[in-house]
Design an enzyme around this catalytic site. Structure first.
Site, PDB file in Angstrom:
ATOM      1  N   CYS A 262      -0.646   6.434   4.348  1.00 25.48           N
ATOM      2  CA  CYS A 262      -1.922   7.161   4.267  1.00 25.48           C
ATOM      3  C   CYS A 262      -1.730   8.659   4.499  1.00 25.48           C
ATOM      4  O   CYS A 262      -1.778   9.428   3.559  1.00 25.48           O
ATOM      5  CB  CYS A 262      -2.920   6.588   5.270  1.00 25.48           C
TER       6      CYS A 262
HETATM    7  N1  NAD Z   1      -2.776   0.313   5.292  1.00 20.56           N
HETATM    8  C1  NAD Z   1      -3.781   1.070   5.696  1.00 20.56           C
HETATM    9  O1  NAD Z   1      -3.939   1.315   6.899  1.00 20.56           O
HETATM   10  C2  NAD Z   1      -4.797   1.630   4.700  1.00 20.56           C
HETATM   11  C3  NAD Z   1      -6.003   2.136   5.227  1.00 20.56           C
HETATM   12  C4  NAD Z   1      -6.951   2.632   4.346  1.00 20.56           C
HETATM   13  C5  NAD Z   1      -6.688   2.672   2.986  1.00 20.56           C
HETATM   14  N2  NAD Z   1      -5.493   2.202   2.494  1.00 20.56           N
HETATM   15  C6  NAD Z   1      -5.297   2.243   1.046  1.00 20.56           C
HETATM   16  O2  NAD Z   1      -5.506   0.932   0.535  1.00 20.56           O
HETATM   17  C7  NAD Z   1      -4.642   0.695  -0.582  1.00 20.56           C
HETATM   18  C8  NAD Z   1      -3.775  -0.531  -0.298  1.00 20.56           C
HETATM   19  O3  NAD Z   1      -2.966  -0.277   0.843  1.00 20.56           O
HETATM   20  P1  NAD Z   1      -2.234  -1.431   1.655  1.00 20.56           P
HETATM   21  O4  NAD Z   1      -1.745  -0.795   2.902  1.00 20.56           O
HETATM   22  O5  NAD Z   1      -3.097  -2.639   1.745  1.00 20.56           O
HETATM   23  O6  NAD Z   1      -1.004  -1.741   0.682  1.00 20.56           O
HETATM   24  P2  NAD Z   1       0.000  -2.986   0.762  1.00 20.56           P
HETATM   25  O7  NAD Z   1       1.256  -2.556   0.116  1.00 20.56           O
HETATM   26  O8  NAD Z   1       0.018  -3.537   2.150  1.00 20.56           O
HETATM   27  O9  NAD Z   1      -0.698  -4.099  -0.144  1.00 20.56           O
HETATM   28  C9  NAD Z   1      -0.934  -3.940  -1.495  1.00 20.56           C
HETATM   29  C10 NAD Z   1      -0.651  -5.258  -2.204  1.00 20.56           C
HETATM   30  O10 NAD Z   1      -1.026  -5.106  -3.561  1.00 20.56           O
HETATM   31  C11 NAD Z   1      -0.121  -5.869  -4.343  1.00 20.56           C
HETATM   32  N3  NAD Z   1      -0.208  -5.418  -5.737  1.00 20.56           N
HETATM   33  C12 NAD Z   1       0.341  -4.301  -6.300  1.00 20.56           C
HETATM   34  N4  NAD Z   1      -0.012  -4.236  -7.596  1.00 20.56           N
HETATM   35  C13 NAD Z   1      -0.786  -5.322  -7.867  1.00 20.56           C
HETATM   36  C14 NAD Z   1      -1.432  -5.802  -9.027  1.00 20.56           C
HETATM   37  N5  NAD Z   1      -1.399  -5.129 -10.187  1.00 20.56           N
HETATM   38  N6  NAD Z   1      -2.106  -6.972  -8.954  1.00 20.56           N
HETATM   39  C15 NAD Z   1      -2.170  -7.662  -7.799  1.00 20.56           C
HETATM   40  N7  NAD Z   1      -1.565  -7.244  -6.658  1.00 20.56           N
HETATM   41  C16 NAD Z   1      -0.892  -6.086  -6.688  1.00 20.56           C
HETATM   42  C17 NAD Z   1       1.214  -5.659  -3.682  1.00 20.56           C
HETATM   43  O11 NAD Z   1       2.128  -6.679  -4.005  1.00 20.56           O
HETATM   44  C18 NAD Z   1       0.827  -5.675  -2.182  1.00 20.56           C
HETATM   45  O12 NAD Z   1       0.925  -6.971  -1.628  1.00 20.56           O
HETATM   46  C19 NAD Z   1      -3.859   1.990  -0.770  1.00 20.56           C
HETATM   47  O13 NAD Z   1      -4.521   2.790  -1.683  1.00 20.56           O
HETATM   48  C20 NAD Z   1      -3.915   2.633   0.607  1.00 20.56           C
HETATM   49  O14 NAD Z   1      -3.768   4.024   0.543  1.00 20.56           O
HETATM   50  C21 NAD Z   1      -4.564   1.666   3.341  1.00 20.56           C
END
Ligand code: NAD
Length: 420
Positions: A262
């Site tokens: 992030c």
């Molecule tokens: N982790 C945090 O604290 C947080 C907080 C707020 C916002 N975000 C945002 O949320 C979003 C996701 O972050 P995250 O931390 O959950 O990521 P993550 O990597 O933990 O999870 C994302 C998942 O999406 C899957 N994926 C990728 N492409 C895909 C597709 N085409 N179809 C289906 N699945 C797919 C991946 O395999 C992975 O398991 C990002 O934009 C991030 O910036 C994250």
């Protein structure tokens, strides 16, 4: 009446808690992920997200309404789809390929009256300029009109026991008022308070303001910390005193750098778009990135100087690092400054051992020996370094028995402790 069908694309730190929460609210949920190994583990009740313990995941599976899957075909007939896929940088430029793939994957299953919501963090305009055309061309339908489309930024704070998905206010938006109301009604089933805003662009920018604010303020305090060290002033004491001011001040603490997916990334989405659209630099973001990037090197230097003062060289020294995750109480090592510090010390010839109770062993950097936090480990280290201050570690034990502690988090106190 049958339960509303939700599809959550991406079962990571954001998508899994959302999916489980929706099951608990009575919805039928398909948790889609392209990572087959992750889906297999979820289906067998194994959670890799600390905020969703195995028993909670087990109850979701046991309800018969949570279906982890790799198949977009399982989205057939959905009412709501939320996209929570990664939005990383590639060579410093926003990489929206995962959002594009999710849009192309779900597009054929979009039907009249359904709603699609993007939650991934991204630059303003993504929902309407990138996602909407993909969904429209794959479905032959239009939004607004045939289906609803919106954006709702995720504010999840992994490892935070107080502010969880359900009690953190959720900003919601839509491409028109009907979309916004539909998105709002969905999230009101899951969270205590929603905050509707007038456009998807405002909602997209909201998330970037929040994270840019943190990145800039952390950089401010990090730079001040490096300068205070040279001025021989205790910056931690000054912050503590400043935070007694009841208005107009918010404390930020120094640290070994920023990590995760992030803070080091989201502000770059904003500066990239400002550059692209306006041809201008977002100077605060550039400066904050520079300062925060400097921190792991500063920490490594300070440890080297500390060893030197005791007549020891970093080369060949035995160092015990506490915490390698980028954030305390989590097992997330993505872009972790603690890993950066470990690599720099290894490159200087140190033998690095680490106490890290949360990170899965295969995610740890090579050459680092993982050990338990024992009196013997502490005594035998030339330096103990507090990099990520997991709450479960015994800092008194460290302060009592270590020859020298470099504490980047202000958790240890005593005559052998040097603080960042
Ligand atoms: N982790 C945090 O604290 C947080 C907080 C707020 C916002 N975000 C945002 O949320 C979003 C996701 O972050 P995250 O931390 O959950 O990521 P993550 O990597 O933990 O999870 C994302 C998942 O999406 C899957 N994926 C990728 N492409 C895909 C597709 N085409 N179809 C289906 N699945 C797919 C991946 O395999 C992975 O398991 C990002 O934009 C991030 O910036 C994250």
């Amino acid at each position: 009446m049958s339960a509303e069908k939700l599809v959550v694309i991406g079962q990571g730190y954001v998508g899994l808690p959302l999916a489980v929460r929706a099951v608990e609210a009575g919805m039928e949920v398909v948790g889609l992920d392209v990572n087959a190994e992750r889906v297999k583990r979820l289906a067998s009740g194994e959670s890799f997200v600390e905020d969703i313990p195995a028993d909670r995941l087990g109850r979701a599976l046991g309800s018969g309404r949570y279906h982890p899957s790799t198949e977009y075909a399982d989205a057939e007939g959905f009412d709501i789809c939320v996209i929570t896929v990664p939005t990383p940088l590639r060579d410093g430029v926003p990489d929206l390929s995962h959002v594009e793939q999710a849009g192309v994957g779900i597009g054929p299953y979009v039907r009249p009256g359904c709603a699609v919501v993007l939650e991934s963090t991204t630059y303003p305009g993504t929902t309407e300029e990138l996602l909407r055309p993909l969904l429209e061309s794959a479905s032959g339908l239009t939004a607004p009109g045939d289906f609803h489309l919106g954006y709702s930024p995720e504010r999840i704070d992994p490892g935070n026991p107080v502010w969880r998905l359900e009690n953190t206010p959720k900003v919601v938006s839509g491409v028109d008022a009907a979309s916004r109301d539909r998105v709002d009604a969905f999230y009101r089933r899951l969270v205590e308070r929603t905050v509707p805003v007038d456009s998807t662009r405002v909602a997209e920018l909201t998330k970037l303001i929040e994270n840019t604010f943190r990145q800039v303020n952390i950089a401010l305090i990090n730079e001040l910390t490096m300068l205070s060290h040279h001025l021989d002033i205790d910056v931690w004491a000054a912050i503590e005193a400043a935070e007694t001011k009841p208005f107009g001040f918010m404390p930020f603490r120094p640290g070994p750098g920023v990590g995760g997916h992030c803070l080091p990334i989201d502000p770059c989405y904003l500066s990239w778009q400002v550059k692209r659209r306006l041809g201008r630099q977002f100077r605060f973001i550039e400066l904050a990135n520079d300062v925060n990037h400097e921190m792991p090197e500063h920490v490594a230097q300070r440890i080297m100087n500390g060893l030197n003062r005791a007549g020891r060289a970093v080369s060949g020294a035995r160092l015990l690092l506490l915490g390698l995750a980028y954030k305390k109480n989590t097992g997330d090592v993505r872009d972790s400054p603690a890993v950066d510090v470990a690599r720099r010390l290894q490159a200087l010839g140190a033998r690095v051992r680490a106490v890290e109770p949360y990170v899965e062993p295969h995610h740890l950097p090579g050459g680092v020996t993982v050990v338990g936090l024992t009196e013997r480990e502490v005594r035998e280290a030339d330096a103990v370094v507090v990099v990520t201050d997991h709450d479960c570690l015994d800092y008194d034990l460290v302060a009592r028995h270590a020859r020298y502690v470099f504490d980047a988090r202000n958790r240890c106190h005593g005559p052998t402790v040097e603080r960042l």
